[in-house]
Design a protein around this motif. Structure first.
Motif, PDB file in Angstrom:
ATOM      1  N   ARG A   1       0.843  -1.216   0.000  1.00 60.20           N
ATOM      2  CA  ARG A   1       0.000   0.000   0.000  1.00 60.20           C
ATOM      3  C   ARG A   1       0.868   1.251   0.000  1.00 60.20           C
ATOM      4  O   ARG A   1       0.500   2.264  -0.602  1.00 60.20           O
ATOM      5  CB  ARG A   1      -1.010  -0.079   1.141  1.00 60.20           C
ATOM      6  N   MET A   2       2.021   1.175   0.635  1.00 62.75           N
ATOM      7  CA  MET A   2       2.962   2.306   0.538  1.00 62.75           C
ATOM      8  C   MET A   2       3.383   2.487  -0.926  1.00 62.75           C
ATOM      9  O   MET A   2       3.425   3.612  -1.446  1.00 62.75           O
ATOM     10  CB  MET A   2       4.204   2.054   1.412  1.00 62.75           C
ATOM     11  N   ALA A   3       3.698   1.388  -1.585  1.00 56.39           N
ATOM     12  CA  ALA A   3       4.155   1.470  -2.987  1.00 56.39           C
ATOM     13  C   ALA A   3       3.030   1.974  -3.895  1.00 56.39           C
ATOM     14  O   ALA A   3       3.260   2.828  -4.774  1.00 56.39           O
ATOM     15  CB  ALA A   3       4.655   0.097  -3.448  1.00 56.39           C
ATOM     16  N   VAL A   4       1.816   1.479  -3.679  1.00 57.94           N
ATOM     17  CA  VAL A   4       0.681   1.889  -4.529  1.00 57.94           C
ATOM     18  C   VAL A   4       0.384   3.376  -4.337  1.00 57.94           C
ATOM     19  O   VAL A   4       0.151   4.113  -5.313  1.00 57.94           O
ATOM     20  CB  VAL A   4      -0.560   1.018  -4.230  1.00 57.94           C
ATOM     21  N   LEU A   5       0.403   3.834  -3.101  1.00 60.10           N
ATOM     22  CA  LEU A   5       0.119   5.258  -2.854  1.00 60.10           C
ATOM     23  C   LEU A   5       1.200   6.142  -3.460  1.00 60.10           C
ATOM     24  O   LEU A   5       0.915   7.234  -3.964  1.00 60.10           O
ATOM     25  CB  LEU A   5      -0.018   5.514  -1.357  1.00 60.10           C
ATOM     26  N   THR A   6       2.447   5.671  -3.439  1.00 55.78           N
ATOM     27  CA  THR A   6       3.527   6.433  -4.084  1.00 55.78           C
ATOM     28  C   THR A   6       3.294   6.466  -5.592  1.00 55.78           C
ATOM     29  O   THR A   6       3.443   7.522  -6.226  1.00 55.78           O
ATOM     30  CB  THR A   6       4.899   5.818  -3.742  1.00 55.78           C
ATOM     31  N   TRP A   7       2.903   5.331  -6.155  1.00 56.97           N
ATOM     32  CA  TRP A   7       2.620   5.279  -7.602  1.00 56.97           C
ATOM     33  C   TRP A   7       1.509   6.269  -7.972  1.00 56.97           C
ATOM     34  O   TRP A   7       1.579   6.954  -9.003  1.00 56.97           O
ATOM     35  CB  TRP A   7       2.205   3.844  -7.989  1.00 56.97           C
ATOM     36  N   ILE A   8       0.506   6.373  -7.105  1.00 60.35           N
ATOM     37  CA  ILE A   8      -0.641   7.235  -7.418  1.00 60.35           C
ATOM     38  C   ILE A   8      -0.337   8.705  -7.179  1.00 60.35           C
ATOM     39  O   ILE A   8      -0.673   9.564  -8.005  1.00 60.35           O
ATOM     40  CB  ILE A   8      -1.865   6.769  -6.595  1.00 60.35           C
ATOM     41  N   LEU A   9       0.322   9.003  -6.060  1.00 60.37           N
ATOM     42  CA  LEU A   9       0.442  10.409  -5.638  1.00 60.37           C
ATOM     43  C   LEU A   9       1.808  11.020  -5.920  1.00 60.37           C
ATOM     44  O   LEU A   9       1.930  12.245  -5.945  1.00 60.37           O
ATOM     45  CB  LEU A   9       0.122  10.532  -4.138  1.00 60.37           C
ATOM     46  N   LYS A  10       2.833  10.200  -6.102  1.00 60.11           N
ATOM     47  CA  LYS A  10       4.169  10.708  -6.389  1.00 60.11           C
ATOM     48  C   LYS A  10       4.812   9.857  -7.491  1.00 60.11           C
ATOM     49  O   LYS A  10       5.770   9.105  -7.252  1.00 60.11           O
ATOM     50  CB  LYS A  10       5.035  10.679  -5.125  1.00 60.11           C
ATOM     51  N   PRO A  11       4.268   9.957  -8.717  1.00 65.73           N
ATOM     52  CA  PRO A  11       4.733   9.081  -9.796  1.00 65.73           C
ATOM     53  C   PRO A  11       6.235   9.198 -10.083  1.00 65.73           C
ATOM     54  O   PRO A  11       6.882   8.186 -10.384  1.00 65.73           O
ATOM     55  CB  PRO A  11       3.921   9.530 -11.010  1.00 65.73           C
ATOM     56  N   GLU A  12       6.783  10.424  -9.970  1.00 64.70           N
ATOM     57  CA  GLU A  12       8.211  10.576 -10.299  1.00 64.70           C
ATOM     58  C   GLU A  12       9.073   9.834  -9.284  1.00 64.70           C
ATOM     59  O   GLU A  12      10.034   9.164  -9.649  1.00 64.70           O
ATOM     60  CB  GLU A  12       8.625  12.058 -10.344  1.00 64.70           C
ATOM     61  N   GLU A  13       8.720   9.978  -7.976  1.00 68.76           N
ATOM     62  CA  GLU A  13       9.450   9.250  -6.924  1.00 68.76           C
ATOM     63  C   GLU A  13       9.335   7.750  -7.165  1.00 68.76           C
ATOM     64  O   GLU A  13      10.302   7.007  -7.013  1.00 68.76           O
ATOM     65  CB  GLU A  13       8.864   9.552  -5.534  1.00 68.76           C
ATOM     66  N   PHE A  14       8.116   7.322  -7.503  1.00 70.22           N
ATOM     67  CA  PHE A  14       7.864   5.892  -7.731  1.00 70.22           C
ATOM     68  C   PHE A  14       8.798   5.375  -8.830  1.00 70.22           C
ATOM     69  O   PHE A  14       9.437   4.340  -8.678  1.00 70.22           O
ATOM     70  CB  PHE A  14       6.404   5.689  -8.106  1.00 70.22           C
ATOM     71  N   GLU A  15       8.854   6.105  -9.946  1.00 68.95           N
ATOM     72  CA  GLU A  15       9.673   5.646 -11.072  1.00 68.95           C
ATOM     73  C   GLU A  15      11.149   5.595 -10.674  1.00 68.95           C
ATOM     74  O   GLU A  15      11.872   4.685 -11.084  1.00 68.95           O
ATOM     75  CB  GLU A  15       9.476   6.543 -12.302  1.00 68.95           C
ATOM     76  N   LYS A  16      11.596   6.562  -9.859  1.00 69.34           N
ATOM     77  CA  LYS A  16      13.004   6.558  -9.412  1.00 69.34           C
ATOM     78  C   LYS A  16      13.276   5.313  -8.576  1.00 69.34           C
ATOM     79  O   LYS A  16      14.267   4.628  -8.764  1.00 69.34           O
ATOM     80  CB  LYS A  16      13.276   7.818  -8.563  1.00 69.34           C
TER      81      LYS A  16
END
Ligand code: CP
Length: 312
Positions: free
Chosen positions: A294-309
Motif C-alpha cells: 500500500r505504501m508502494a501503490v500510494l507512491t505510484w498514485i500520488l508521487k509518480p516521479e518518486e515511484f519511477e526513481k
C-alpha cells in the motif's frame, strides 16, 4: 476530470511491468518499515479512508502506509456518518472532496462503486474492496508474498479453495496471478462457484484431495456468510468436513508448499487452527506485506516521479 490522475480499480488494470515495479518499490520500503523509519514522500498529502464495510487489515494498513510516508489520513466510518441520515455515496464523496484531500481509498459492498465515484470526483481513487468484484491491493500483497518464497510465479500452481463465488479476493488474485504466469485451480462447493468458472481462465477441481499434492500455494478463503442470500451449503460442519484445510489435507501438500488466507479467519471452519498457525502459513507475512504494497501503490498514485526513481 483530469486524464492524468491515477486510479486503481481492478487487478485487471495491473500489467506485469507495473506489478513488478510495485514489488520492487515495496521491497525497497521494507527496511524503513522494519526500522520504524518515517519517510516524507507523501508530506503535505491527505488521503481519506472511505470505508462503508468493516475492515481491520486493509483500513489499518492503508492508514499506516500513509503515515509511514509522511502523509495525513482521515478515517470515515459509515456507521457514525451522515449516510445514516440518508446522504448518498456520491454526495458523501463529493462533500469529502470539497475538503480538498488528495485521494480516496474506497471500500463498499457494491461492485463497481469506486469506478462510479471516479465519474463524480476529480481525485485519485483506490479500490479497497468492492462487493464480490475486486480487491486489487490484496492481489498485489498476495502475489508479493508468494514471490518472496518462490522468486518467480511462472508456472507455479495456486489452489484457491472455498467460497469462490462471493470472493473479490479470488477474482483479483485470478486476474493478477495469471498476468504473472501462475496457473490457478479453484475448488469449492458447486453452490459457491461462479456460474462458469472456466471462463475465468482457471482449472476446476472437484475435491481438494484431487490437487493438493501438485500445488505450490493454497489460498483458503473465508466463508462469506454476509454475502450469501441464504445458506448455500448444508451446514458449516459439512463444509469443513469436505472443503476445510485440515491437518490431514495439509499433509498431502509438497514439502515447500505455502498456505495463504486473506483474513479474517474463521478458525475451525475453512482452515484448522493448527494449519493457520503452522509452518507453511504465511498469513501474517501477508499482513506485513500489505503495508509495503500500500505504501508502494500510494507512491505510484500520488508521487509518480518518486515511484519511477525507486522502481529503477
Ligand atoms: N483481507 C482483508 O480485506 O481484510 P479486512 O476485511 O480486515 O480489511
Amino acid at each position: 476530470m483530469s486524464t492524468s490522475i491515477r486510479n486503481l480499480f481492478s487487478a485487471k488494470d495491473i500489467s506485469a511491468e507495473l506489478a513488478h515495479k510495485i514489488f520492487k518499490v515495496a521491497r525497497s520500503l521494507e527496511v524503513s518499515l522494519k526500522n520504524q523509519t518515517a519517510l516524507s514522500v507523501l508530506s503535505g498529502k491527505t488521503c481519506v479512508n472511505l470505508f462503508f464495510e468493516n475492515s481491520t487489515r486493509t483500513r489499518m494498513s492503508f492508514e499506516l502506509a500513509i503515515r509511514k510516508l509522511g502523509g495525513n489520513v482521515l478515517n470515515f466510518t459509515a456507521g457514525s456518518s451522515s449516510t445514516q441520515k440518508g446522504e448518498t455515496l456520491i454526495d458523501t464523496a463529493k462533500n469529502i472532496e470539497a475538503m480538498r484531500p488528495h485521494a480516496l481509498i474506497v471500500r463498499h459492498s457494491s461492485g463497481g462503486s469506486p469506478y462510479v465515484l471516479s465519474k463524480y470526483v476529480s481525485i485519485p481513487i483506490v479500490n479497497a474492496g468492492d462487493g464480490f468484484h475486486q480487491h486489487p491491493t490484496q492481489a498485489l500483497l498476495d502475489a508479493f508474498t508468494m514471490l518472496s518464497h518462490f522468486g518467480s510465479l511462472e508456472g507455479k500452481k495456486v489452489l484457491i479453495l472455498g467460497d469462490i463465488a462471493h470472493s473479490r479476493v479470488a477474482r483479483s488474485n485470478i486476474d493478477l496471478l495469471k498476468t504473472l504466469g501462475a496457473k490457478i485451480i479453484v475448488c469449492g462447493p458447486p453452490t459457491l462457484m461462479p456460474p462458469e468458472p472456466k471462463a475465468l481462465g482457471v482449472e476446476v477441481a472437484l475435491r481438494p484431495e484431487d490437487v493438493l499434492s501438485s500445488v505450490d500455494v493454497v489460498m483458503a478463503l473465508r466463508m462469506q456468510l454476509e454475502r450469501q442470500n441464504s445458506m448455500q451449503i448444508p451446514s458449516l460442519g459439512e463444509y469443513t468436513a469436505i472443503w476445510g484445510l485440515s491437518v490431514e489435507r495439509e499433509a498431502l501438500l509438497k514439502n515447500e508448499a505455502i498456505i495463504l488466507h486473506p483474513g479474517p479467519i474463521n478458525r475451525g471452519v475453512e482452515i484448522s487452527p493448527e494449519v493457520a498457525d503452522g509452518r507453511r502459513s504465511v498469513i501474517l507475512d501477508q499482513v506485513f506485506n500489505g503495508v509495503l504494497i500500500r505504501m508502494a501503490v500510494l507512491t505510484w498514485i500520488l508521487k509518480p516521479e518518486e515511484f519511477e526513481k525507486w522502481a529503477k
